[in-house]
Enzyme design. Structure first.
Site, PDB file in Angstrom:
ATOM      1  N   ASP A   9      39.666 -33.123   1.502  1.00 41.89           N
ATOM      2  CA  ASP A   9      40.076 -33.090   2.902  1.00 41.89           C
ATOM      3  C   ASP A   9      41.583 -32.898   2.950  1.00 41.89           C
ATOM      4  OD1 ASP A   9      39.947 -33.250   5.638  1.00 41.89           O
ATOM      5  OD2 ASP A   9      39.846 -35.431   5.714  1.00 41.89           O
ATOM      6  N   ASP A 124      39.421 -27.217   7.089  1.00 40.35           N
ATOM      7  CA  ASP A 124      40.273 -28.108   6.297  1.00 40.35           C
ATOM      8  C   ASP A 124      39.512 -29.010   5.332  1.00 40.35           C
ATOM      9  OD1 ASP A 124      39.079 -29.706   8.185  1.00 40.35           O
ATOM     10  OD2 ASP A 124      40.901 -30.778   8.751  1.00 40.35           O
ATOM     11  N   GLU A 125      38.223 -28.742   5.086  1.00 43.94           N
ATOM     12  CA  GLU A 125      37.493 -29.598   4.150  1.00 43.94           C
ATOM     13  C   GLU A 125      36.410 -28.823   3.417  1.00 43.94           C
ATOM     14  OE1 GLU A 125      34.821 -32.596   5.696  1.00 43.94           O
ATOM     15  OE2 GLU A 125      34.946 -31.721   7.707  1.00 43.94           O
TER      16      GLU A 125
END
Length: 405
Positions: A9, A124-125
């Site tokens: 993350d 974003d992950e």
């Protein structure tokens, strides 16, 4: 051979990208979520002047915030006006999704150089299967996870070198536990968990830390006297099924015991692509027709650009409207042919708009394209479809001039 699944993350991703651009803001509370009018102004001496949250007027919401801002009580999804009361001196910056997508591609490519089995979970992950990565199964000294620790550190370093950004990684036997672990030591954290450590390290945590237990379930668990993951694990499965239903009750029991057999899926087809915007003030279809028309056309163009960039076409064009009374309506229209053309999408979305009563003011407008497939050779456009390709300048601004709004 133990299974090693990682969840990576990026730390306060959008805000961190902005700090690369404006390094003088490091250490200050910064909120991302403003509009174009909140772009920094460059003074005659070359210094930048930033908008402050105290001066914000409107109904926008926070997209993300730096950890310094979060320490003041603001968080993503919070209204900017409410956040201004908590952190009036926080800097307000506009969102820049083109920049965020650029850095997203960079960090994922950096991970793939070391561990190519990746499940993309958003901008974003990601999940990463580290089980078969060279060196991951090695025992280093007395540390049975020394090898996978070294691999995870190499991934973090590669991401940092490629982007200048930090990330947090959780490594565990499955996706459920890896997701939970990645959030335990943010920012720039690395948390490793063995199956036998579940009871000592995770069971004391609040039950709501399990990904998938939302606010409503958490409130219900608290009302039933269950606060921690360990207390949830100790609950009778039949009792959970009685209060939460057979499927959800069974999942709660399995999740509390850290059981999750889902594989890392390296490829999945999107179901739809959409763009939407919440207005800073309520807009009316008649009085704000021209402004709404520009916004409507821009959303259609953005969806078309997303389709083209990712190589998809779609047939089902939809709109989403939220009114000033918070009522939300959707309408869909299915085309005969697949498309990724902005003008075709705009025309079909306009047809959907005709089926909505536009008497009330609008808070939100969205455009969606569904029924996707990979782009390929498209059949010739038939005569009835030519009308859909008329120049954008001749399209109705918002709604149809003859529809009475």
């Amino acid at each position: 051979m133990p299974r090693y699944i990682a969840h990576l993350d990026m730390d306060a991703f959008y805000a961190s990208v902005e700090l690369l651009r404006y390094p003088e803001l490091r250490g200050r509370p910064v909120v991302i979520g403003g509009g174009r009018r909140h772009q920094p102004k460059v003074g005659a001496d070359g210094t930048r002047r930033f908008a402050l949250l105290r001066d914000y007027v409107g109904r926008g919401v926070i997209t993300t915030a730096t950890y310094e801002a979060r320490a003041l009580g603001v968080h993503s999804g919070m209204g900017l006006m409410k956040a201004a009361a908590l952190a009036p001196d926080a800097v307000l910056l506009p969102t820049d999704f083109d920049a965020y997508r650029h850095y997203s591609r960079l960090f994922k490519a950096a991970v793939a150089e070391i561990a190519p089995v990746i499940e993309d979970r958003g901008i974003d992950e990601i999940y990463i299967d580290l089980t078969d990565v060279p060196g991951a199964q090695e025992v280093v000294g007395h540390d049975p996870m020394g090898g996978v620790r070294a691999v995870a550190l190499a991934i973090k370093n590669n991401v940092k070198q490629a982007t200048g950004l930090s990330c947090s990684i959780g490594v565990a036997p499955n996706k459920l536990l890896a997701k939970l672990c990645s959030d335990l030591d943010k920012p720039d954290g690395l948390t490793l968990l063995r199956a036998e450590e579940l009871t000592t390290r995770l069971w004391p945590l609040p039950a709501k830390r399990i990904h998938g237990i939302g606010p409503k379930t958490s409130e219900k668990l608290l009302a039933l006297g269950i606060r921690t993951i360990g207390e949830l694990a100790a609950a009778d499965p039949a009792w959970l099924a009685q209060h939460f239903g057979p499927r959800h009750g069974a999942w709660l029991h399995e999740a509390a015991h850290g059981r999750d057999e889902r594989p890392v899926v390296t490829h999945s087809e999107p179901v739809s692509m959409s763009r939407e915007t919440t207005f800073e003030r309520d807009l009316h279809a008649r009085h704000d027709r021209e402004l709404l028309g520009r916004i409507f056309t821009r959303l259609c163009q953005q969806v078309a650009d997303d389709l083209a960039r990712k190589g998809y076409v779609g047939r089902t064009i939809g709109i989403k409207l939220r009114f000033d009374d918070f009522k939300t309506v959707t309408r869909d229209h299915t085309l005969e042919q697949y498309t990724a053309d902005a003008q075709v999408i705009r025309h079909a979305a306009g047809q959907c708009l005709k089926r909505v009563d536009l008497q009330r003011r609008l808070r939100l407008l969205g455009v969606r394209v569904g029924s996707l497939r990979k782009a390929g050779p498209l059949p010739p456009i038939t005569a009835p479809q030519v009308q859909a390709l008329r120049p954008a300048s001749t399209l109705p601004l918002f709604g149809d001039p003859d529809d009475g709004v």
